[in-house]
Enzyme design. Structure first.
Site, short mmCIF file in Angstrom:
data_model
loop_
_atom_site.label_atom_id
_atom_site.label_comp_id
_atom_site.label_asym_id
_atom_site.label_seq_id
_atom_site.Cartn_x
_atom_site.Cartn_y
_atom_site.Cartn_z
N TYR A 1 0.85 -1.20 0.00
CA TYR A 1 0.00 0.00 0.00
C TYR A 1 0.87 1.24 0.00
O TYR A 1 1.94 1.26 0.64
CB TYR A 1 -0.91 0.02 1.23
CG TYR A 1 -2.32 -0.45 0.90
CD1 TYR A 1 -3.06 0.22 -0.06
CD2 TYR A 1 -2.88 -1.54 1.54
CE1 TYR A 1 -4.34 -0.19 -0.39
CE2 TYR A 1 -4.17 -1.96 1.23
CZ TYR A 1 -4.90 -1.27 0.26
OH TYR A 1 -6.16 -1.67 -0.06
N GLU B 1 -0.66 4.89 -0.35
CA GLU B 1 -1.42 6.12 -0.55
C GLU B 1 -0.54 7.33 -0.26
O GLU B 1 0.27 7.30 0.67
CB GLU B 1 -2.63 6.19 0.40
CG GLU B 1 -3.86 5.50 -0.16
CD GLU B 1 -4.02 4.11 0.41
OE1 GLU B 1 -2.99 3.46 0.67
OE2 GLU B 1 -5.17 3.68 0.59
N ASP C 1 -7.90 13.99 -23.84
CA ASP C 1 -7.76 12.57 -23.54
C ASP C 1 -7.09 11.94 -24.76
O ASP C 1 -7.71 11.76 -25.80
CB ASP C 1 -9.16 11.97 -23.30
CG ASP C 1 -9.13 10.47 -23.05
OD1 ASP C 1 -8.07 9.85 -23.28
OD2 ASP C 1 -10.16 9.93 -22.63
N THR D 1 -4.35 6.46 -21.36
CA THR D 1 -4.07 5.14 -20.84
C THR D 1 -2.66 4.79 -21.32
O THR D 1 -2.10 5.46 -22.19
CB THR D 1 -5.06 4.08 -21.39
OG1 THR D 1 -5.10 4.19 -22.80
CG2 THR D 1 -6.44 4.28 -20.81
N LYS E 1 -2.55 1.28 -24.87
CA LYS E 1 -3.04 1.23 -26.26
C LYS E 1 -1.85 1.42 -27.19
O LYS E 1 -0.94 0.58 -27.17
CB LYS E 1 -4.14 2.28 -26.44
CG LYS E 1 -5.37 2.02 -25.55
CD LYS E 1 -6.50 2.96 -25.86
CE LYS E 1 -7.77 2.63 -25.09
NZ LYS E 1 -7.81 3.23 -23.74
N ARG F 1 -1.69 -2.10 -18.54
CA ARG F 1 -3.05 -1.56 -18.45
C ARG F 1 -3.11 -0.54 -17.32
O ARG F 1 -2.97 -0.89 -16.15
CB ARG F 1 -4.00 -2.72 -18.16
CG ARG F 1 -5.46 -2.38 -18.17
CD ARG F 1 -6.25 -3.64 -18.39
NE ARG F 1 -6.03 -4.11 -19.74
CZ ARG F 1 -6.75 -3.74 -20.80
NH1 ARG F 1 -7.75 -2.91 -20.65
NH2 ARG F 1 -6.47 -4.19 -21.99
N1 DSN Z 1 -12.32 0.60 -24.28
C1 DSN Z 1 -11.48 1.59 -24.91
C2 DSN Z 1 -11.63 1.58 -26.38
O1 DSN Z 1 -11.85 0.50 -26.90
O2 DSN Z 1 -11.51 2.59 -27.03
C3 DSN Z 1 -11.69 2.94 -24.40
O3 DSN Z 1 -12.19 2.92 -23.13
#
Ligand code: DSN
Length: 493
Positions: free
Chosen positions: A79, A81, A256, A285, A288, A294
């Site tokens: 942990y 925090e 984003d 994120t 991707k 992730r």
């Molecule tokens: N699930 C992602 C996507 O496929 O674009 C975004 O949250």
């Protein structure tokens, strides 16, 4: 990742590395099988399935073995925090090291003034961003007015008024069916509930963003937060223009970049197309096009840093230290010179995929792409997105159905298929292979017919794929996939 194992001598650094990775996973799976063999078996099967399919989901990728292995450690048990050097738990010295490294790599990679590596996912990153904007723009001035250092010093009455004020702010984001994300103010998502929200769309004729229309809407609505970014818009965005619009109406610009962070990191998107110098706050994120674990990340201009840093306890609990460690590894990989070439190939391959569709008469939203994704309108094949997605999956082509602008089939059945190039580019697919992927997809869709409902009417879900087409497609895919193995040299017995 794109190296071809067949051409690799057994004593090369790549082969030695592959041997180490094979042995690490072999032994890990044996340990897991000793407790719950079905999990070990599913894990092996997942690798086999991923190896054997054409992964075209625009938001997915294959992280490196170094990134994956970093996630499976004892950092998971800690942990922490708080923030680096300022924790609510003892014994966080090693978490401090990896969190600081993740933030340092993120700042250097993106040229950001501040980076916060704790968000567990994209929605968490967006929540941190929203609440830090509210804290900076609304709560901060409020506390100053009352001479209070924090909300605990406010009287019950003033606190009640502040809560109403915080919940009374406006957000303008891109609509889901134009390619925005559900966290950008979509009503069923918390972002559409915590803000008064309105959405901007795209031009009905071209499918492209119309900045004058965004400006007009922003002037009329006067949002506190203007959100840019997308998950299904196949074009680049001029973030300098979005910032101009935000400044004209006194909004904070939040971008984003979850989908295209890899293209920003690899300097495919520069100047006006790079959100980092233009936005007050940028979220992403890491899994991707960036090819990391992730998780999420927030980048911010200095004035927003103190409020972003309060992500925990504002909306987060304990950070996932094992994932922050893996973010540090992935971001270090993205800082290697080779990443720019990878990012450029993602974009070039998307162009090849789009051209492959167009030359075979298919319809694409906006008529093409200049990023990492293509949105194929399958209505000209007489299918819904759901039918197309299912038929393609039968043939070993993994995609996801997606709304097109003003979609007559709604968000469940849809009229589109979204396809992205990051994952297969990681495997080493190039121009000709993406053209062949387009040919295979068109062939499957031409060979699919809609089914009927029990009452005999047209079904939006059932379909019939001509006999033999799935096998033929799988065989053609296998030839390409075998040339570009996933995790070359990783062998499990
Ligand atoms: N699930 C992602 C996507 O496929 O674009 C975004 O949250």
């Amino acid at each position: 990742m794109s190296e071809n194992a067949a051409a690799t001598p057994t004593d090369s650094p790549e082969a030695v590395q592959a041997g180490l990775v094979s042995s690490a996973y072999q032994q890990a799976l044996e340990v897991i099988a000793g407790v719950e063999p079905r999990v070990a078996e599913a894990t092996r099967q997942e690798l086999a399935d991923q190896r054997a399919s054409l992964k075209l989901i625009a938001s997915e990728n294959y992280a490196s073995p170094a990134v994956l292995l970093t996630m499976g450690t004892w950092f998971s048990d800690k942990y922490a925090e708080g923030t680096v050097g300022h924790r609510f738990y003892a014994g966080c010295q090693n978490v401090d090291t990896v969190e600081a490294l993740a933030a340092e790599h993120a700042r250097e990679l993106f040229g950001a003034e501040y980076a916060y590596a704790q968000p567990h996912s994209g929605i968490d990153a967006n929540l941190v961003a929203f609440w830090s904007i509210l804290a900076h723009r609304v709560e901060g001035p409020w506390l100053e007015k009352y001479g209070a250092k924090n909300v605990n010093e406010l009287s019950e009455e003033d606190w009640e008024s502040l809560r109403h004020e915080l919940g009374n702010q406006r957000l303008l984001g891109m609509s889901l069916d134009a390619g925005g994300h559900l966290t950008h103010g979509f009503r069923p998502n918390i972002s559409g509930k915590m803000f008064h929200q309105q959405q901007y769309g795209t031009d009905p004729q071209t499918g492209l963003l119309d900045y004058d229309a965004v400006r007009a809407k922003a002037k009329e609505f006067r949002p506190l937060v203007l959100v840019a970014g997308y998950s299904a818009y196949p074009r680049r965005v001029n973030f300098a223009k979005m910032r101009e619009i935000a400044d004209e109406v006194g909004a904070t610009l939040m971008v984003d970049m979850a989908h295209f962070a890899g293209l920003v990191a690899g300097k495919v998107f520069t100047g006006d197309e790079d959100p980092v110098p233009h936005a007050h706050v940028v979220t992403t994120t890491t899994h991707k096009s960036l090819r990391g674990p992730r998780g999420g990340l927030v980048l911010a201009q200095e004035e927003y840093a103190p409020s972003v840093d309060r992500g925990c306890p504002m909306v987060l609990g304990g950070p996932l230290s094992h994932v922050m460690a893996a973010k540090a590894v992935a971001l270090a990989e993205a800082r290697q010179p080779s990443f720019a070439g990878y990012a450029q190939r993602i974009a070039d391959n998307a162009t090849s995929l789009a051209d492959g569709f167009l030359s075979r008469g298919a319809n694409l939203v906006t008529g093409g792409t200049d990023n990492h994704l293509v949105l194929l309108d399958v209505s000209s094949f007489g299918l819904t997105g759901r039918q197309a997605e299912s038929a393609l999956l039968d043939a070993g082509v993994v995609t996801n159905r997606n709304s097109v602008p003003a979609d007559p089939n709604g968000a469940w059945y849809t009229s589109g298929i979204r396809l992205g190039t990051p994952a297969l580019t990681t495997r080493g697919f190039g121009h000709d292979e993406f053209d062949q992927v387009a040919a295979l997809i068109v062939d499957v869709l031409k060979s699919t017919t809609p089914g009927t409902t029990k009452a005999g009417g047209p079904s939006k879900a059932s379909y019939r794929l001509e006999d033999g087409v799935a096998d033929k497609t799988r065989a053609a895919s296998a030839e390409m996939l075998d040339k570009h193995p996933l995790y070359p040299g990783l062998e499990l017995v």
